[in-house]
Design an enzyme around this catalytic site. Structure first.
Site, PDB file in Angstrom:
ATOM      1  N   LYS A 120     -15.635   0.730  -0.108  1.00 48.41           N
ATOM      2  CA  LYS A 120     -16.004  -0.613   0.337  1.00 48.41           C
ATOM      3  C   LYS A 120     -16.192  -0.589   1.847  1.00 48.41           C
ATOM      4  O   LYS A 120     -15.372  -0.048   2.588  1.00 48.41           O
ATOM      5  CB  LYS A 120     -14.956  -1.646  -0.075  1.00 48.41           C
ATOM      6  CG  LYS A 120     -13.520  -1.311   0.309  1.00 48.41           C
ATOM      7  CD  LYS A 120     -12.549  -2.337  -0.257  1.00 48.41           C
ATOM      8  CE  LYS A 120     -11.107  -2.026   0.148  1.00 48.41           C
ATOM      9  NZ  LYS A 120     -10.141  -3.011  -0.390  1.00 48.41           N
ATOM     10  N   HIS A 152      -4.002  -1.480  -6.837  1.00 52.65           N
ATOM     11  CA  HIS A 152      -5.415  -1.825  -6.648  1.00 52.65           C
ATOM     12  C   HIS A 152      -6.306  -0.597  -6.568  1.00 52.65           C
ATOM     13  O   HIS A 152      -7.425  -0.682  -6.081  1.00 52.65           O
ATOM     14  CB  HIS A 152      -5.589  -2.672  -5.385  1.00 52.65           C
ATOM     15  CG  HIS A 152      -4.913  -4.006  -5.457  1.00 52.65           C
ATOM     16  ND1 HIS A 152      -4.930  -4.903  -4.413  1.00 52.65           N
ATOM     17  CD2 HIS A 152      -4.190  -4.601  -6.437  1.00 52.65           C
ATOM     18  CE1 HIS A 152      -4.241  -5.985  -4.746  1.00 52.65           C
ATOM     19  NE2 HIS A 152      -3.778  -5.829  -5.971  1.00 52.65           N
ATOM     20  N   ARG A 198     -12.845   3.061  -5.484  1.00 51.25           N
ATOM     21  CA  ARG A 198     -13.869   2.264  -4.796  1.00 51.25           C
ATOM     22  C   ARG A 198     -14.137   2.767  -3.385  1.00 51.25           C
ATOM     23  O   ARG A 198     -13.288   3.348  -2.730  1.00 51.25           O
ATOM     24  CB  ARG A 198     -13.492   0.790  -4.747  1.00 51.25           C
ATOM     25  CG  ARG A 198     -12.171   0.454  -4.095  1.00 51.25           C
ATOM     26  CD  ARG A 198     -11.929  -1.051  -4.131  1.00 51.25           C
ATOM     27  NE  ARG A 198     -10.537  -1.395  -3.933  1.00 51.25           N
ATOM     28  CZ  ARG A 198     -10.087  -2.645  -3.842  1.00 51.25           C
ATOM     29  NH1 ARG A 198     -10.922  -3.667  -3.903  1.00 51.25           N
ATOM     30  NH2 ARG A 198      -8.801  -2.889  -3.678  1.00 51.25           N
ATOM     31  N   ASP A 257       0.827  -1.205   0.000  1.00 55.11           N
ATOM     32  CA  ASP A 257       0.000   0.000   0.000  1.00 55.11           C
ATOM     33  C   ASP A 257       0.861   1.254   0.000  1.00 55.11           C
ATOM     34  O   ASP A 257       1.903   1.308   0.666  1.00 55.11           O
ATOM     35  CB  ASP A 257      -0.892   0.043   1.244  1.00 55.11           C
ATOM     36  CG  ASP A 257      -1.878  -1.104   1.314  1.00 55.11           C
ATOM     37  OD1 ASP A 257      -1.497  -2.230   0.964  1.00 55.11           O
ATOM     38  OD2 ASP A 257      -3.019  -0.876   1.724  1.00 55.11           O
ATOM     39  N   ASP A 287      -0.864  -2.888  -4.373  1.00 60.00           N
ATOM     40  CA  ASP A 287      -2.057  -2.852  -3.538  1.00 60.00           C
ATOM     41  C   ASP A 287      -2.642  -1.452  -3.629  1.00 60.00           C
ATOM     42  O   ASP A 287      -2.375  -0.735  -4.593  1.00 60.00           O
ATOM     43  CB  ASP A 287      -1.744  -3.260  -2.091  1.00 60.00           C
ATOM     44  CG  ASP A 287      -2.932  -3.925  -1.392  1.00 60.00           C
ATOM     45  OD1 ASP A 287      -4.017  -3.316  -1.387  1.00 60.00           O
ATOM     46  OD2 ASP A 287      -2.788  -5.027  -0.866  1.00 60.00           O
ATOM     47  N   ASP A 288      -3.445  -1.054  -2.640  1.00 55.31           N
ATOM     48  CA  ASP A 288      -4.090   0.253  -2.722  1.00 55.31           C
ATOM     49  C   ASP A 288      -3.053   1.369  -2.807  1.00 55.31           C
ATOM     50  O   ASP A 288      -2.083   1.397  -2.050  1.00 55.31           O
ATOM     51  CB  ASP A 288      -4.974   0.493  -1.496  1.00 55.31           C
ATOM     52  CG  ASP A 288      -6.172  -0.441  -1.446  1.00 55.31           C
ATOM     53  OD1 ASP A 288      -6.649  -0.850  -2.519  1.00 55.31           O
ATOM     54  OD2 ASP A 288      -6.617  -0.760  -0.334  1.00 55.31           O
TER      55      ASP A 288
END
Length: 359
Positions: free
Chosen positions: A252, A218, A250, A175, A196-197
């Site tokens: 979530k 991501h 996103r 991340d 990743d993010d």
């Protein structure tokens, strides 16, 4: 013969091109505590190797400046600590020309990240107030890069997180910026290439993520639930590019979680070559992936999707919405995501909005 000290105080002139601000030149890990005890306004970190399992710990430095010069490296150990901690008030952290914080993450990478395999340290933990972090160049983090935890009024700018080697060497959970329980944070003019993010906001208030480029990972996420504070309010993601990520943007929320997401805006975000889903809004998130019917314990209110545009690759999906009916409210939506496939199974869009999956 006594070994020469590697701690130089009060503007040592042996380093050319320095300004005349009094400072400490920190050239070995062992000299850190001595430098912290001094009163010099600037600590200049120069070509340090941090021993395995130890932390470059900058605490107790309120009101001072930390400059990174040269290359900072770390010994190898499987552990779950932090390689660098920066904690305090009115601290200015600066990356100077030619410096590099090199995590040499390939020594830990095993395609597992934090889920399995080797224990991997966090690179940089920050807990700051009224401070700035600017100009850092970071390469190959073992896993997560920035933990922004319980910070208030902090700017992070002109930061380059380069984990591109992890695409072929097993990087995972790398991340870029993870934000938790923080208020009035601005992250801008930065780049992240990772697995990743790019940004993951777990909780926080009044957070701006602006003029940033995210590549290879991501996407940009507001991910709420499963922590001691599950509240994200007044979040602005603006003027960003998301390139060759699996997800574009996103929101979530955790399956069966409790909390709130209120006032998230994605404004002028460009997506390019997204492989899985362009825009994701879901209420059934688990670490292992979405599962089951969404729950409404973390309602998503006042979501504004404005000028989120770009393309999804052929096997991907443009938009995915799966939230508990009746839980969201006050959404505004303007997107233009091309390519990929439309998702006929979007669920839970608030009544004030035509289902954007059918546009």
């Amino acid at each position: 013969m006594q070994p020469m000290t590697k701690y130089h105080s009060h503007g040592n002139k042996s380093f050319q091109g320095e300004n005349d601000i009094l400072g400490s030149n920190l050239c070995s890990f062992g000299a850190l505590e001595q430098a912290k005890k001094g009163k010099d306004p600037v600590i200049r970190v120069r070509n340090i190797n941090v021993p395995a399992g130890r932390t470059l710990d900058f605490q107790g430095l309120d009101g001072r400046t930390i400059e990174f010069h040269g290359r900072v490296t770390f010994g190898y150990k499987e552990w779950s600590g932090h390689l660098i901690i920066i904690k305090g008030k009115n601290i200015n952290v600066k990356g100077m020309p030619g410096h590099l914080i090199d995590g040499e993450g390939h020594r830990w990478w095993d395609k597992c990240g934090g889920n399995c395999g080797k224990k991997k340290p966090f690179l940089i933990y920050t807990q700051l107030e009224h401070s700035t972090v600017t100009g850092l160049r970071i390469k190959n983090t073992p896993a997560w890069c920035f933990a922004i935890n319980e910070c208030t009024n902090v700017h992070y700018s002109d930061i380059d997180i380069d984990n591109r080697d992890g695409h072929t060497k097993g990087g995972h959970n790398t991340d870029g910026f993870d934000v938790h329980k923080s208020r009035n944070i601005r992250i801008y003019n930065s780049k992240v290439n990772n697995q990743d993010d790019c940004l993951a906001i777990n909780s926080g208030w009044d957070i701006v993520f602006e003029n940033n480029v995210c590549e290879g990972g991501h996407g940009i996420a507001v991910a709420v639930g499963g922590y001691d504070v599950n509240e994200a309010k007044n979040i602005l993601i603006k003027n960003c590019k998301v390139i060759k990520n699996n997800i574009g943007v996103r929101v979530k929320t955790l399956l069966n979680g409790k909390g709130i997401v209120d006032g998230v805006t994605f404004d002028n975000v460009e997506l390019k070559d997204i492989s899985e889903v362009g825009i994701v809004i879901i209420g059934n998130y688990l670490n292992s992936g979405p599962r089951g019917e969404p729950t409404g314990g973390i309602p998503i209110k006042n979501l504004n999707i404005n000028n989120v545009r770009g393309n999804v690759l052929g096997n991907g999906t443009n938009i995915q919405i799966n939230v508990a009916p009746g839980s969201p409210s006050g959404w505004i939506w303007k997107s233009q995501v091309k390519g990929g496939k439309k998702n006929p199974n979007c669920k839970g869009t608030p009544g004030n909005l035509n289902n954007p999956c059918n546009w």
